[in-house]
Design a protein around this motif. Sequence first.
Motif, PDB file in Angstrom:
ATOM      1  N   GLN A 148       0.708  -1.483   0.164  1.00  0.00           N
ATOM      2  CA  GLN A 148      -0.045  -0.217   0.441  1.00  0.00           C
ATOM      3  C   GLN A 148       0.642   1.257   0.507  1.00  0.00           C
ATOM      4  N   LEU A 149       1.629   1.170   1.004  1.00  0.00           N
ATOM      5  CA  LEU A 149       2.884   2.241   1.118  1.00  0.00           C
ATOM      6  C   LEU A 149       3.636   3.138  -0.343  1.00  0.00           C
ATOM      7  N   VAL A 150       3.784   2.042  -1.013  1.00  0.00           N
ATOM      8  CA  VAL A 150       5.311   2.020  -2.414  1.00  0.00           C
ATOM      9  C   VAL A 150       3.641   2.748  -3.612  1.00  0.00           C
ATOM     10  N   ARG A 151       2.616   1.591  -3.504  1.00  0.00           N
ATOM     11  CA  ARG A 151       1.240   2.170  -4.317  1.00  0.00           C
ATOM     12  C   ARG A 151       1.267   3.344  -4.187  1.00  0.00           C
ATOM     13  N   HIS A 152       0.837   3.818  -3.041  1.00  0.00           N
ATOM     14  CA  HIS A 152       0.431   5.701  -2.463  1.00  0.00           C
ATOM     15  C   HIS A 152       1.764   7.043  -3.036  1.00  0.00           C
ATOM     16  N   VAL A 153       3.223   5.837  -2.512  1.00  0.00           N
ATOM     17  CA  VAL A 153       4.207   7.153  -3.301  1.00  0.00           C
ATOM     18  C   VAL A 153       4.100   7.375  -4.650  1.00  0.00           C
ATOM     19  N   VAL A 154       4.054   6.183  -5.230  1.00  0.00           N
ATOM     20  CA  VAL A 154       3.810   5.974  -6.627  1.00  0.00           C
ATOM     21  C   VAL A 154       2.639   7.105  -7.058  1.00  0.00           C
ATOM     22  N   GLY A 155       1.541   6.382  -7.289  1.00  0.00           N
ATOM     23  CA  GLY A 155       0.799   7.398  -7.417  1.00  0.00           C
ATOM     24  C   GLY A 155       0.894   8.982  -7.185  1.00  0.00           C
ATOM     25  N   ALA A 156       1.282   9.294  -6.417  1.00  0.00           N
ATOM     26  CA  ALA A 156       1.519  11.098  -5.730  1.00  0.00           C
ATOM     27  C   ALA A 156       3.326  11.323  -7.029  1.00  0.00           C
ATOM     28  N   VAL A 157       3.990  10.414  -7.521  1.00  0.00           N
ATOM     29  CA  VAL A 157       4.823  11.021  -8.368  1.00  0.00           C
ATOM     30  C   VAL A 157       4.683  11.641  -9.243  1.00  0.00           C
ATOM     31  N   ASP A 158       4.562  12.061 -10.020  1.00  0.00           N
ATOM     32  CA  ASP A 158       4.703  12.985 -11.840  1.00  0.00           C
ATOM     33  C   ASP A 158       5.759  12.885 -12.640  1.00  0.00           C
ATOM     34  N   VAL A 159       7.083  13.164 -11.839  1.00  0.00           N
ATOM     35  CA  VAL A 159       8.141  13.081 -12.127  1.00  0.00           C
ATOM     36  C   VAL A 159       9.302  12.542 -11.981  1.00  0.00           C
ATOM     37  N   GLY A 160       9.869  12.165 -12.863  1.00  0.00           N
ATOM     38  CA  GLY A 160      11.448  11.663 -12.444  1.00  0.00           C
ATOM     39  C   GLY A 160      12.554  12.121 -13.323  1.00  0.00           C
ATOM     40  N   PRO A 161      13.689  11.874 -13.089  1.00  0.00           N
ATOM     41  CA  PRO A 161      14.413  11.000 -12.387  1.00  0.00           C
ATOM     42  C   PRO A 161      13.763  11.069 -10.512  1.00  0.00           C
ATOM     43  N   VAL A 162      13.779   9.663 -10.423  1.00  0.00           N
ATOM     44  CA  VAL A 162      13.885   9.595  -8.611  1.00  0.00           C
ATOM     45  C   VAL A 162      14.698   9.457  -8.111  1.00  0.00           C
ATOM     46  N   LEU A 163      15.139   9.574  -6.609  1.00  0.00           N
ATOM     47  CA  LEU A 163      16.492  10.118  -6.160  1.00  0.00           C
ATOM     48  C   LEU A 163      15.419   8.346  -4.409  1.00  0.00           C
ATOM     49  N   ASP A 164      16.183   7.366  -4.106  1.00  0.00           N
ATOM     50  CA  ASP A 164      15.203   6.815  -3.001  1.00  0.00           C
ATOM     51  C   ASP A 164      16.557   6.350  -2.692  1.00  0.00           C
ATOM     52  N   LEU A 165      16.684   7.273  -0.885  1.00  0.00           N
ATOM     53  CA  LEU A 165      17.850   6.682  -0.047  1.00  0.00           C
ATOM     54  C   LEU A 165      17.554   5.627   0.757  1.00  0.00           C
TER      55      LEU A 165
END
Length: 178
Positions: free
Chosen positions: A101-118
């Motif tokens: 659920q968390l991953v799906r929520h975050v992915v749904g909220a992001v519109d552009v990339g690239p992305v840095l995941d610390l």
Amino acid sequence: MTTVSRTRWFGCILVTLVASGMDRSLGAWAHRVGQACPEIVGVHAHFSDADTNAILDRDEDGVVETRRISGADEIQESVGGVTVRVGPTDFFQTHPAVADQLVRHVVGAVDVGPVLDLYCGVGAMTLALAAKCGWAMGVEEGAAAVDRARRSANDGGWPAEFLRGDRKSTRLNSSHRT
């Protein structure tokens, strides 16, 4: 101390025992537990004599040494539409349904990339974001988690890169982008 990782989708369990010294009876115990609970696909042990409250001690290369007592070295979990590999010392959410659920929520909220995941762990969030945004980078201290994240990216053909480091010492530049 014992840590247990159980996959939501595949039903497999990976057990990691944390102990101060090797006991010859661990092998027999792991065998009995595996027979009694077929969902347990692997048992590992991490031995530490350090005077610390850390559950898992890393060496200077960021590796948490374990000894496979029986079974598999890793399990797989499906989160947010990607499949990741999880090893005996890797950080992964204790409740995979919540992680999904968390991953799906975050992915749904992001519109552009690239992305840095610390602090990306085994890369579930990074890979799901890479799938949506076209490319993502994950940074993680644990060497084994980085290795598994890279293999998961390769397995799924996800456009992601993973670096071992921490938020303070990792220097990023455009040459990291593949």
